[in-house]
Motif scaffolding. Structure first.
Motif, short mmCIF file in Angstrom:
data_model
loop_
_atom_site.label_atom_id
_atom_site.label_comp_id
_atom_site.label_asym_id
_atom_site.label_seq_id
_atom_site.Cartn_x
_atom_site.Cartn_y
_atom_site.Cartn_z
N PRO A 215 0.81 -1.23 0.00
CA PRO A 215 0.00 0.00 0.00
C PRO A 215 0.83 1.27 0.00
O PRO A 215 0.53 2.23 -0.72
N TRP A 216 1.89 1.30 0.81
CA TRP A 216 2.77 2.47 0.84
C TRP A 216 3.54 2.62 -0.46
O TRP A 216 3.74 3.75 -0.95
N LEU A 217 3.96 1.50 -1.04
CA LEU A 217 4.70 1.57 -2.30
C LEU A 217 3.82 2.09 -3.44
O LEU A 217 4.24 2.93 -4.24
N TRP A 218 2.56 1.60 -3.52
CA TRP A 218 1.64 2.09 -4.54
C TRP A 218 1.39 3.58 -4.37
O TRP A 218 1.43 4.35 -5.36
N ALA A 219 1.13 4.02 -3.15
CA ALA A 219 0.84 5.43 -2.91
C ALA A 219 2.02 6.31 -3.27
O ALA A 219 1.87 7.35 -3.94
N THR A 220 3.22 5.91 -2.85
CA THR A 220 4.41 6.69 -3.16
C THR A 220 4.69 6.71 -4.65
O THR A 220 5.02 7.76 -5.22
N ALA A 221 4.55 5.55 -5.30
CA ALA A 221 4.82 5.46 -6.74
C ALA A 221 3.87 6.35 -7.53
O ALA A 221 4.30 7.08 -8.44
N LEU A 222 2.59 6.30 -7.20
CA LEU A 222 1.62 7.12 -7.94
C LEU A 222 1.84 8.61 -7.70
O LEU A 222 1.74 9.42 -8.63
N ALA A 223 2.17 8.99 -6.46
CA ALA A 223 2.40 10.40 -6.15
C ALA A 223 3.64 10.92 -6.88
O ALA A 223 3.61 12.00 -7.49
N VAL A 224 4.74 10.17 -6.82
CA VAL A 224 5.98 10.63 -7.46
C VAL A 224 5.82 10.65 -8.98
O VAL A 224 6.29 11.58 -9.66
N THR A 225 5.14 9.65 -9.54
CA THR A 225 4.93 9.62 -10.99
C THR A 225 4.07 10.79 -11.44
O THR A 225 4.35 11.43 -12.46
N ALA A 226 3.00 11.09 -10.69
CA ALA A 226 2.16 12.23 -11.04
C ALA A 226 2.93 13.54 -10.95
O ALA A 226 2.80 14.42 -11.82
N TRP A 227 3.74 13.68 -9.91
CA TRP A 227 4.55 14.88 -9.74
C TRP A 227 5.54 15.02 -10.90
O TRP A 227 5.65 16.08 -11.51
N GLY A 228 6.26 13.95 -11.21
CA GLY A 228 7.25 14.02 -12.28
C GLY A 228 6.61 14.26 -13.64
O GLY A 228 7.14 15.04 -14.46
N THR A 229 5.47 13.62 -13.91
CA THR A 229 4.81 13.81 -15.20
C THR A 229 4.31 15.23 -15.37
O THR A 229 4.47 15.84 -16.44
N ALA A 230 3.70 15.79 -14.32
CA ALA A 230 3.23 17.17 -14.40
C ALA A 230 4.40 18.14 -14.58
O ALA A 230 4.32 19.09 -15.38
N TRP A 231 5.48 17.90 -13.85
CA TRP A 231 6.66 18.75 -13.98
C TRP A 231 7.23 18.67 -15.39
O TRP A 231 7.57 19.70 -16.00
N ALA A 232 7.30 17.47 -15.93
CA ALA A 232 7.90 17.29 -17.25
C ALA A 232 7.04 17.87 -18.36
O ALA A 232 7.56 18.48 -19.31
N LEU A 233 5.73 17.70 -18.26
CA LEU A 233 4.85 18.12 -19.35
C LEU A 233 4.44 19.58 -19.27
O LEU A 233 4.20 20.22 -20.31
N LEU A 234 4.36 20.12 -18.07
CA LEU A 234 3.81 21.47 -17.91
C LEU A 234 4.85 22.53 -17.61
O LEU A 234 4.67 23.70 -17.99
N TYR A 235 5.91 22.17 -16.91
CA TYR A 235 6.84 23.20 -16.43
C TYR A 235 8.25 23.09 -17.00
O TYR A 235 8.98 24.09 -17.03
N ALA A 236 8.66 21.91 -17.41
CA ALA A 236 10.00 21.77 -17.99
C ALA A 236 10.07 22.52 -19.32
O ALA A 236 9.10 22.52 -20.09
N PRO A 237 11.20 23.15 -19.62
CA PRO A 237 11.29 23.92 -20.87
C PRO A 237 11.42 23.00 -22.08
O PRO A 237 11.85 21.85 -21.98
N ALA A 238 11.02 23.52 -23.23
CA ALA A 238 11.24 22.82 -24.49
C ALA A 238 12.70 22.94 -24.90
O ALA A 238 13.41 23.85 -24.48
N ASP A 239 13.16 22.00 -25.69
CA ASP A 239 14.54 22.02 -26.17
C ASP A 239 14.69 23.03 -27.29
O ASP A 239 13.78 23.22 -28.10
N TRP A 240 15.85 23.67 -27.36
CA TRP A 240 16.04 24.72 -28.36
C TRP A 240 16.12 24.16 -29.77
O TRP A 240 15.85 24.87 -30.75
N GLN A 241 16.48 22.86 -29.90
CA GLN A 241 16.53 22.23 -31.21
C GLN A 241 15.30 21.37 -31.48
O GLN A 241 14.70 21.44 -32.55
#
Length: 254
Positions: free
Chosen positions: A19-45
Motif C-alpha cells: 500500500p505504501w509503495l503504490w501510494a508513493t509510486a503514484l504520487a511521485v509519478t504524477a509529480w514528475g509527469t506534471a513537472w515534465a509536461l507542464l513546467y519543464a522547458p522545451a529544447d532549443w533544437q
C-alpha cells in the motif's frame, strides 16, 4: 535474504509494503509527469518533441535494470533453488517486456521527427530489440513446460546467457557509429543537459521505477498466494480420495 525469501514472511512483508509503495509510486509519478509536461522547458533544437524523453529514458533504464534483476534472480534460482526466486523471475518477465516495448515505441515516436524515420538498424536500437526478444523468450519459456521447475531452470539459463547483451546496449553508442545520441545523464564528468530538464527526468525515473517495483511485487505476491491455494486444494483432494479408495474394500469385507 533467505529469511525474507520464506513464502510466509514474504507475504506478510509484501502485504505491509505494497500500500505504501503504490501510494508513493503514484504520487511521485504524477509529480514528475506534471513537472515534465507542464513546467519543464522545451529544447532549443527539438522543441516540444523532447518531452518524449521523460518516458523513453526511464523505460530504457528499467528495461536494462530489470533484466539485470532477472539475471540475479536466475543465479539465486540455479544455486539455491528457491521457488520464490523462480516465481519472482516468472512475474518479472512480462513487466520487463512491457517496459522494453514502451522504450522501443517511444523511441520510434521520437526518432521520426529527429531522424526522419521510425526505425534504423543501428547498434543501440537493434540491441534493445534483442533485449525485448529475450524478455519475451523468458516469459514464454518458463510457461512452456508442464513441470514448473524445468521451465524455471530453462528460463534462468536463457536469462544468464542474455546478460551478454546488456553491455552491448549500454556501450553500443560508444563502440559503433550510430544515429542514437550518446549518454547525457550518466556521464562521469557532468550531465549533458540543463538542470531544468534533468531534475524532472530524474523524478519521472524514480516514479516509474517505484511503479515497476510495485507491479512486480504485487504480481509475485499474487503468484505465491495462488500456488499456496493450489497446494491446499490438492491436499484436500488427496484427503477426499482416501475414504473413496478404502470404501470398496470395506464393502467387500461386509
Amino acid at each position: 535474504m533467505h529469511r525474507f525469501a520464506n513464502p510466509g514472511r514474504f507475504l506478510r512483508l509484501a502485504g505491509a509494503v505494497l500500500p505504501w509503495l503504490w501510494a508513493t509510486a503514484l504520487a511521485v509519478t504524477a509529480w514528475g509527469t506534471a513537472w515534465a509536461l507542464l513546467y519543464a522547458p522545451a529544447d532549443w533544437q527539438q522543441g516540444e518533441t523532447v518531452r518524449i524523453m521523460y518516458v523513453h529514458v526511464p523505460m530504457a533504464w528499467l528495461a536494462m535494470g530489470g533484466y539485470l534483476g532477472l539475471g540475479i534472480l536466475s543465479v539465486m534460482s540455479l544455486i539455491w533453488r528457491h521457488p520464490l526466486a523462480d516465481l519472482a523471475a516468472r512475474e518479472l518477465a512480462p513487466v520487463g517486456a512491457a517496459v522494453t516495448a514502451l522504450c522501443l515505441a517511444t523511441g520510434s515516436l521520437w526518432g521520426k521527427p529527429m531522424w526522419g524515420t521510425w526505425w534504423v538498424w543501428d547498434a543501440r536500437l537493434t540491441s534493445v530489440l534483442v533485449l525485448f526478444f529475450l524478455w519475451l523468450g523468458h516469459a514464454a519459456l518458463v510457461r512452456a513446460f508442464d513441470e514448473t521447475e524445468r521451465g524455471a531452470r530453462a528460463g534462468a539459463i536463457l536469462a544468464l546467457v542474455g546478460l551478454v547483451n546488456l553491455p552491448v546496449v549500454k556501450f553500443s553508442v560508444d563502440w559503433w557509429n550510430t544515429l542514437h545520441q550518446p549518454a547525457s545523464v550518466t556521464r562521469l564528468d557532468a550531465p549533458g543537459m540543463h538542470v531544468d530538464m534533468l531534475y524532472p527526468l530524474l523524478v519521472c525515473a524514480i516514479g516509474f521505477s517505484l511503479l515497476f517495483g510495485a507491479i512486480v511485487l504485487a504480481r509475485t505476491r499474487s503468484a505465491v498466494m495462488e500456488r499456496r491455494i493450489r497446494a491446499l486444494e490438492m491436499a484436500r483432494a488427496r484427503r477426499a480420495d482416501r475414504p473413496l479408495a478404502a470404501a470398496p474394500a470395506t464393502l467387500a469385507g461386509d
